[in-house]
Design a protein around this motif. Structure first.
Motif, mmCIF file in Angstrom:
data_model
loop_
_atom_site.group_PDB
_atom_site.id
_atom_site.type_symbol
_atom_site.label_atom_id
_atom_site.label_comp_id
_atom_site.label_asym_id
_atom_site.label_seq_id
_atom_site.Cartn_x
_atom_site.Cartn_y
_atom_site.Cartn_z
ATOM 1 N N GLU A 1 -34.167 13.324 -6.618
ATOM 2 C CA GLU A 1 -34.593 13.409 -8.021
ATOM 3 C C GLU A 1 -33.712 12.553 -8.932
ATOM 4 N N ASP A 2 -32.413 12.474 -8.605
ATOM 5 C CA ASP A 2 -31.463 11.874 -9.556
ATOM 6 C C ASP A 2 -31.212 10.390 -9.322
ATOM 7 N N ASP A 3 -30.993 10.019 -8.065
ATOM 8 C CA ASP A 3 -30.415 8.703 -7.794
ATOM 9 C C ASP A 3 -31.281 7.788 -6.938
ATOM 10 N N SER A 4 -32.336 8.326 -6.344
ATOM 11 C CA SER A 4 -33.027 7.562 -5.314
ATOM 12 C C SER A 4 -34.125 6.693 -5.905
ATOM 13 N N THR A 5 -34.252 5.480 -5.386
ATOM 14 C CA THR A 5 -35.367 4.632 -5.788
ATOM 15 C C THR A 5 -36.462 4.616 -4.721
ATOM 16 N N ALA A 6 -36.294 5.444 -3.692
ATOM 17 C CA ALA A 6 -37.309 5.506 -2.630
ATOM 18 C C ALA A 6 -38.649 5.929 -3.214
ATOM 19 N N LYS A 7 -39.721 5.414 -2.646
ATOM 20 C CA LYS A 7 -41.055 5.805 -3.102
ATOM 21 C C LYS A 7 -41.720 6.772 -2.132
ATOM 22 N N VAL A 8 -41.196 6.806 -0.900
ATOM 23 C CA VAL A 8 -41.780 7.648 0.147
ATOM 24 C C VAL A 8 -40.684 8.509 0.758
ATOM 25 N N VAL A 9 -41.012 9.780 0.990
ATOM 26 C CA VAL A 9 -40.102 10.636 1.742
ATOM 27 C C VAL A 9 -40.809 11.035 3.035
ATOM 28 N N VAL A 10 -40.172 10.718 4.173
ATOM 29 C CA VAL A 10 -40.728 11.081 5.467
ATOM 30 C C VAL A 10 -39.980 12.302 5.982
ATOM 31 N N LEU A 11 -40.749 13.344 6.334
ATOM 32 C CA LEU A 11 -40.159 14.543 6.937
ATOM 33 C C LEU A 11 -40.495 14.525 8.416
ATOM 34 N N ARG A 12 -39.475 14.596 9.269
ATOM 35 C CA ARG A 12 -39.773 14.631 10.699
ATOM 36 C C ARG A 12 -38.756 15.479 11.438
ATOM 37 N N GLY A 13 -39.031 15.729 12.739
ATOM 38 C CA GLY A 13 -38.120 16.545 13.532
ATOM 39 C C GLY A 13 -37.606 15.756 14.720
ATOM 40 N N GLN A 14 -37.142 16.463 15.723
ATOM 41 C CA GLN A 14 -36.691 15.813 16.948
ATOM 42 C C GLN A 14 -37.913 15.431 17.791
ATOM 43 N N VAL A 15 -37.700 14.559 18.775
ATOM 44 C CA VAL A 15 -38.799 14.165 19.657
ATOM 45 C C VAL A 15 -39.344 15.421 20.338
ATOM 46 N N GLY A 16 -40.647 15.646 20.180
ATOM 47 C CA GLY A 16 -41.295 16.793 20.835
ATOM 48 C C GLY A 16 -41.193 18.096 20.075
ATOM 49 N N CYS A 17 -40.482 18.104 18.951
ATOM 50 C CA CYS A 17 -40.387 19.358 18.189
ATOM 51 C C CYS A 17 -40.134 19.064 16.707
ATOM 52 N N PHE A 18 -41.110 19.387 15.855
ATOM 53 C CA PHE A 18 -40.883 19.251 14.402
ATOM 54 C C PHE A 18 -39.977 20.396 13.948
ATOM 55 N N SER A 19 -40.428 21.630 14.185
ATOM 56 C CA SER A 19 -39.594 22.795 13.882
ATOM 57 C C SER A 19 -40.239 24.029 14.500
ATOM 58 N N LEU A 20 -39.391 24.967 14.943
ATOM 59 C CA LEU A 20 -39.900 26.220 15.516
ATOM 60 C C LEU A 20 -39.916 27.343 14.487
ATOM 61 N N GLY A 21 -39.541 26.997 13.224
ATOM 62 C CA GLY A 21 -39.606 28.015 12.166
ATOM 63 C C GLY A 21 -38.270 28.685 11.931
ATOM 64 N N ILE A 22 -38.342 29.830 11.310
ATOM 65 C CA ILE A 22 -37.167 30.535 10.811
ATOM 66 C C ILE A 22 -36.203 30.904 11.958
ATOM 67 N N ASP A 23 -34.908 30.866 11.628
ATOM 68 C CA ASP A 23 -33.874 31.225 12.613
ATOM 69 C C ASP A 23 -33.587 32.727 12.519
ATOM 70 N N PHE A 24 -34.094 33.474 13.482
ATOM 71 C CA PHE A 24 -33.949 34.940 13.421
ATOM 72 C C PHE A 24 -32.506 35.385 13.647
ATOM 73 N N ALA A 25 -31.654 34.453 14.114
ATOM 74 C CA ALA A 25 -30.248 34.812 14.336
ATOM 75 C C ALA A 25 -29.558 35.196 13.036
ATOM 76 N N GLU A 26 -30.145 34.784 11.881
ATOM 77 C CA GLU A 26 -29.528 35.132 10.598
ATOM 78 C C GLU A 26 -29.894 36.542 10.143
ATOM 79 N N PHE A 27 -30.756 37.215 10.896
ATOM 80 C CA PHE A 27 -31.124 38.591 10.550
ATOM 81 C C PHE A 27 -30.465 39.545 11.543
#
Lengths: 355, 242
Positions: B39-65
């Protein structure tokens, strides 16, 4: 240890007893122009407190300028008294304890001004310092808060009271045209008083720290000088308020300038602002501000709610929103708020609060 | 510098790569820092969200509960706040889903403006089967693919493959060549005028929850802002010069 900035100790508000829905006004004034009717109905105002004469079989009688000026004077005193009493409730203070009184109005001309009338009738000391701000419009509450807060900072421990008195029904001109229809469908009557002091003595029953008034930032738009103004109507023999239809958009597009100025000077980002206390100018100007500085419906909930219940109350409107925010009970220590009022000039006034 | 993700900025493109397969509060904090920067400093026009090869995300980390600790709703609120902030960034947001995209990962996918998937993508809103709720996916998914499909995806928790995701409109492109698909997608977004992009997205996101009278007021306010920005002024200047 004394605080450098004035703090807001309390706020009190008052409105005349009669509350009219938009339909009530259309009926009372026998509005015939279908365009004016549809404007009242499209309004985002449920109703407004107004001081209107009793209707006879021909509808509401016209009031001449002398009657309107008297209405302004009489109701300013009634509502001023009530909102000042409410602001002092639970503080253990009385009007005799106030050292500086700033009165604001744009809905009637008086000489002597409101502050002298309040001293005469409401128990202020005769050596109370006074300022009257007359004719600055809806934004004037922040134009008054600036010197009032600065007076507090220069006089630590002393009490200052600012009173915004707007009897907008003393501006009523009725002629079935769109021009007066816009005004008649928008403005309501209401007064608000705010008590300030620069020191660390919080009020006796305050559940929260009190907000410091940290900074102000003004922005005048000279190219929109005539967009909101009083005209003298020779036809009616009274003042008639003119409101240009582009006002909401012009104000909206300039909003970023003072907001960015205020925040950057205080090394803050918009995301650091927890609360927005914005003058309830009208639905369109609220929308324009939302989309120009990226505010959500949640951010403007009090502004929208005050507009719905009271209409545009002029200079004291933002204090009604402030009071509603405080009563909501969501403020936490460390929170920050931006106050914003807009009005003739055209102008946008802003202030920064820090709890 | 970040523990749960990597961030790089290359010309117009900022890339956030989730380094952990599970979302924890540290990741939320790091995403918040990245949003501050974007928001403050970036001149990027595109933000790419990605994960590791073969896994974007498995969701919430239940270890914190912990079952013996009081449940904390505020962590969920923080997650929703960061999702909403990403959704409002003045950039085009593109998610790349290669492989597993479950729970909170699927929620995050929904805030993107475009989603590129590989054929092995496996999308699942699995929360209801685990006894809780898929965050504000209940709000976003119904708008995105319709209430009927959203009910099935959220209440029956099926695994959605690439073909079905494409036909539902959950993803906008399926390709084995991620780089090529990404550059095609960025190209399709065109010049990415940040004000026009942000306002258009906001009005679209509000479309299902605003009545017409309010929506037209909102539109006029937004349009007034857009037509006073440099890109539109350039457009009309170019037109005048012709």
């Amino acid at each position: 240890m004394r605080s450098r900035h004035a703090r807001i100790l309390s706020v009190g508000t008052a409105n005349p007893p009669n509350w009219y829905t938009q339909q009530d006004i259309l009926d009372l004034y026998r509005v015939a122009n279908p365009m004016v009717k549809s404007m009242f109905k499209a309004s985002h105002i449920q109703g407004r407190h107004l001081v209107l004469p009793e209707a006879d079989e021909a509808g509401v009688p016209q009031e001449d300028q002398a009657t309107l000026l008297r209405k302004h004077r009489v109701w300013s005193l009634k509502l001023g008294r009530e909102c000042i009493e409410k602001a002092l409730t639970d503080t253990g203070l009385s009007t005799g304890d106030i050292d500086y009184l700033c009165c604001i109005t744009s809905t009637g001309m008086m000489l002597p001004g409101l502050s002298a009338m309040f001293v005469k009738h409401l128990g202020f000391r005769v050596d109370c310092h006074r300022t009257d701000i007359v004719g600055m419009g809806c934004n004037a509450g922040l134009n008054g808060l600036n010197p009032t807060a600065n007076w507090c900072a220069a006089n630590p421990g002393k009490l200052a009271l600012m009173v915004c008195c707007e009897v907008n029904s003393a501006l009523y001109v009725y002629d079935d045209t769109m021009g007066t229809g816009v005004v008649n469908s928008l403005f309501g009557d209401g007064c608000a008083a705010v008590l300030l002091r620069a020191d660390d003595t919080d009020g006796p029953t305050q559940p929260l720290p009190l907000p410091q008034v940290v900074d102000f930032y003004s922005h005048l738009i000279p190219q929109a000088w005539g967009a909101m103004r009083y005209n003298w109507s020779t036809e009616h023999g009274k003042f008639s308020f003119y409101l240009d239809r582009d006002v909401p958009y012009v104000l909206g597009i300039h909003t970023e300038t003072p907001v960015n100025g205020l925040l950057s000077r205080n090394k803050l980002k918009r995301r650091d602002i927890d609360h927005w206390i914005i003058h309830s100018g009208g639905k369109k100007v609220i929308d324009a501000i939302k989309y120009n500085i990226g505010l959500t419906d949640f951010d403007v909930r009090h502004t929208v709610n005050i507009l719905r219940r009271f209409g545009n109350l002029g200079s004291g409107s933002f204090l009604f929103s402030y009071q509603q925010l405080v009563n909501e009970g969501k403020i936490r220590p460390g929170d920050r708020a931006v106050m914003m009022t807009m009005g003739p000039g055209s102008t946008i006034e802003t202030a920064l609060l820090h709890w | 510098m970040y523990k749960t993700l990597t961030f790089e900025e290359n010309g117009d493109i900022a890339t956030v790569t989730l380094a952990k397969s599970r979302i924890n509060m540290e990741m939320v904090r790091e995403l918040t820092e990245i949003c501050n920067h974007l928001e403050d400093d970036s001149t990027a026009k595109v933000v790419v969200l990605r994960g590791q090869v073969g896994c974007f995300s498995l969701g919430i980390d239940f270890a914190e509960f912990r079952p013996d600790q009081p449940m904390d709703i505020h962590g969920f609120n923080k997650w929703e706040k960061i999702c909403a902030r990403i959704e409002r960034l003045p950039k085009a947001i593109i998610a790349i889903i290669d492989g597993d995209c479950h729970g909170g990962g699927a929620q995050l996918m929904l805030v993107a403006d475009a989603v590129i998937a590989t054929p092995r993508c496996d999308i699942q809103f699995n929360e209801v089967h685990l006894g809780f709720l898929p965050g504000m996916a209940t709000f976003r998914l119904a708008k995105s693919i319709g209430l009927g499909h959203a009910k099935r995806l959220i209440m029956q928790c099926p695994k959605i493959g690439a073909d079905e995701a494409l036909s539902l409109g959950l993803v906008s492109m399926v390709s084995t060549d991620i780089d090529e698909a990404l550059s095609k997608t960025i190209q399709a977004f065109g010049p990415i005028h940040n004000v026009a992009v942000t306002l258009a997205r906001r009005l679209l996101n509000e479309s299902f929850s605003t009545d017409f009278e309010n929506a037209i007021g909102n539109f006029l306010a937004a349009q007034h802002r857009a037509i006073h920005q440099t890109p539109f002024l350039d457009t009309i200047r170019a037109h005048t010069d012709e």
